[in-house]
Design an enzyme around this catalytic site. Structure first.
Site, PDB file in Angstrom:
ATOM      1  N   LYS A 276      36.625  76.163  18.975  1.00 19.17           N
ATOM      2  CA  LYS A 276      35.305  75.195  19.569  1.00 19.17           C
ATOM      3  C   LYS A 276      34.495  76.110  19.062  1.00 19.17           C
ATOM      4  O   LYS A 276      34.569  77.011  18.983  1.00 19.17           O
ATOM      5  CB  LYS A 276      34.808  75.608  21.098  1.00 19.17           C
ATOM      6  CG  LYS A 276      35.079  74.065  22.264  1.00 19.17           C
ATOM      7  CD  LYS A 276      35.850  74.670  23.273  1.00 19.17           C
ATOM      8  CE  LYS A 276      36.615  73.177  24.329  1.00 19.17           C
ATOM      9  NZ  LYS A 276      36.251  72.615  24.840  1.00 19.17           N
ATOM     10  N   ARG A 350      45.545  66.939  28.214  1.00 12.07           N
ATOM     11  CA  ARG A 350      45.667  65.167  28.348  1.00 12.07           C
ATOM     12  C   ARG A 350      46.802  65.546  27.737  1.00 12.07           C
ATOM     13  O   ARG A 350      48.087  65.112  28.673  1.00 12.07           O
ATOM     14  CB  ARG A 350      45.061  63.836  27.434  1.00 12.07           C
ATOM     15  CG  ARG A 350      45.142  64.873  26.002  1.00 12.07           C
ATOM     16  CD  ARG A 350      44.252  63.630  25.429  1.00 12.07           C
ATOM     17  NE  ARG A 350      43.069  63.957  25.280  1.00 12.07           N
ATOM     18  CZ  ARG A 350      41.605  63.644  24.144  1.00 12.07           C
ATOM     19  NH1 ARG A 350      41.837  62.495  23.832  1.00 12.07           N
ATOM     20  NH2 ARG A 350      40.612  63.837  24.772  1.00 12.07           N
TER      21      ARG A 350
END
Ligand code: BES
Ligand code: MN
Ligand code: ZN
Length: 500
Positions: A276, A350
């Site tokens: 990120k 996920r």
């Protein structure tokens, strides 16, 4: 903070602050302000004509030595337009009174009950709101001022005689607020102090305190169980992962349903190799908010003891880059047997949910609910105001939405549909772990849903709602404890008869 019913007449009650609310448009004579004695109401009418008192939502007007009352101060809280009043207002109005008082060093508030505010459901929310408001995420401030906490939030019952139902409502409100504050404490901790190991320790001591079954598994067991999707995320970190399992199964409860609560427990999300940007990366210490919420829910269930079986599963790990980290292009076989091509290591939530949902099913869950700070996309769609709700089973989605409405939390359904499936197809494996920018919250949800299979499943994307970015009159800046109240409401109303 102590919450007690007091029964003195409104004009005679001795208190540092008597709190009432009134609606926009008719502030002097509406809401609970309408039972103030005539001289006090006249005072409010003057304030209204001078424009000082409007009744706009959360407006606070403080009157010292109010005429007609024995109270030292009168606090009038604006309740906004009467036609817009909803259950969340009980939480927020009581919360506003509590925060207004404590910010001024006032130790005690006496909240006037009258009409609808004296109903058991409202009492629960008023108690909850006061306790949730009396919280600041200030643990690491040297100038922290614990003396600013409220000591007492009294409920002025007047002619109402509080009975078992009223007392029980206040107790419920306290349990829910304390569960929320417990969750907020976990989310607020920085990742150096809230590692997967620490999260598991906190879960364990909570489970012990409230008599819940507790199990925890480390790296070896996670690998032995073939939780390769969970492990893929964990393998890049020097902090060992933890699979946290908390069970609540009262002996008398019906065998079905068994509710599986699965919460994303990424204690820090750097993005991994798909790292990120550094801007706001610090916020990723909150990437375990879903897991923290599920632990908060279990804490509340251990006290309320509803007649329903619940299993909470929290896959806890960091997502780090490093020599052992998983990489874009890697193919992994999830515990369920599905193969996943990794296109972006920042889509890690996920992956851990995939194996945790499958594990919850193996443990007997017949309905799955997950909460996860899953996507930035959901915050683009709904901001930090509303949680995105997803699921193929319309009845369970409806139940969750109805519980949110009853609990005063905002949730909104977003679609899941086969037409989106192509977005996360893989050229090499069964599915890919990202579906691109368009519809990002939907494809993330649907990826998770692949691992729920035919089991009824509801997914809550709380990436926005986990955190309150600006201090509100009724809520400190920081973690929110969302969606603890909604899930507690759902699970305590599922099987109507009282628990063991
Ligand atoms: N934890 C983040 C999502 C998030 C974003 C939570 C902002 C709270 C605030 C999640 O793991 C993530 O990085 N999602 C990616 C997915 C993308 C790579 C497909 C995102 O939303 O950008
Ligand atoms: Mn991520
Ligand atoms: Zn994440």
């Amino acid at each position: 903070m102590d919450i007690q019913f007091v029964e003195d007449p409104i004009d005679q009650v001795q208190t540092p602050t008597l709190a009432v609310y009134s609606f926009e448009g008719s502030p002097a004579t509406s809401g609970t302000a309408e039972i103030l004695p005539a001289p006090t109401r006249a005072l409010l009418e003057n304030l209204q004509s001078s424009g000082e008192l409007t009744g706009k939502a959360y407006e606070c007007t403080l009157v010292h030595r109010p005429e007609g009352l024995a109270a030292e101060r009168l606090l009038v809280i604006g309740a906004g337009k009467q036609e817009k009043f909803g259950v969340a207002h009980w939480i927020r109005l009581a919360g506003t009174a509590a925060r207004f008082a404590r910010a001024r060093g006032i130790k005690r508030v006496t909240w006037v009950l009258h009409g609808a505010s004296a109903a058991p459901e409202s009492l629960q929310k008023i108690a909850q709101g006061a306790l949730v408001a009396d919280y600041d995420a200030d643990k690491y401030r040297s100038d922290r001022n614990p003396e600013k906490r409220l000591d007492q939030f009294d409920l002025l019952a007047g002619t109402l005689r509080p009975r078992a139902a009223e007392t029980e409502s206040v107790r419920r409100g306290r349990i829910i607020a304390e569960a929320q504050n417990f969750t907020r404490d976990l989310v607020n901790e920085p990742s150096n102090l809230m590692t997967p190991t620490v999260l598991a320790e906190r879960a364990e001591s909570c489970a012990r305190e409230f008599d819940l079954d507790f199990e925890v598994y480390g790296p070896e067991e996670i690998r032995r169980l073939k939780m390769n999707a969970f492990w893929a995320v964990a393998q890049g970190s020097n902090e060992p992962p933890r699979l946290i399992v908390v069970k609540y199964s009262p002996p008398g409860a019906p065998p079905l349903p068994v509710i599986g609560l699965v919460g994303k427990g990424i204690t820090f999300d750097t993005g991994g190799i798909s790292i990120k940007p550094s801007q706001s990366m610090d916020e990723m210490k909150t990437d375990m908010a879903g897991g923290a919420a599920m632990l908060g829910v279990m804490r509340a269930l251990g006290q309320i003891k509803p007649n329903v079986r619940v299993i909470a599963v929290v896959p806890a790990t960091e997502n780090m880059p490093g020599g052992r980290a998983f990489k874009p292009g890697d193919v992994i076989t999830a515990m369920s047997g599905k193969t996943i091509e990794i296109l972006n290591t920042d889509a890690e939530g996920r992956l851990v949910l995939a194996d945790a949902l499958h594990y919850a099913k193996l443990q007997g869950a017949t309905v799955l609910i997950d909460a996860a700070t899953l996507t930035g996309a959901v915050t683009i769609a709904l901001g930090d105001i509303t949680t995105g709700v997803f699921g193929y089973d319309k009845e369970w989605v409806r139940r969750v939405l109805a519980s949110a409405a009853a609990a005063g939390e905002r949730m909104w359904e977003l679609p899941v549909d086969d037409e989106y499936r192509d977005l996360y197809k893989s050229s090499i494996a069964d599915i890919a772990n990202t579906g691109g920018r368009y519809g990002g919250a939907i494809t993330a949800a649907m990826f998770v849903g692949e691992f729920a299979g035919d089991t009824p499943w509801v997914h809550l994307d709380i990436a926005g709602t986990r955190w309150n970015y600006d201090e509100k009159p009724f809520l400190a800046k920081g973690p929110t404890g969302h969606p603890v109240p909604t899930l507690v409401h759902l699970l305590t109303t599922l099987n109507s008869s009282p628990g063991a």
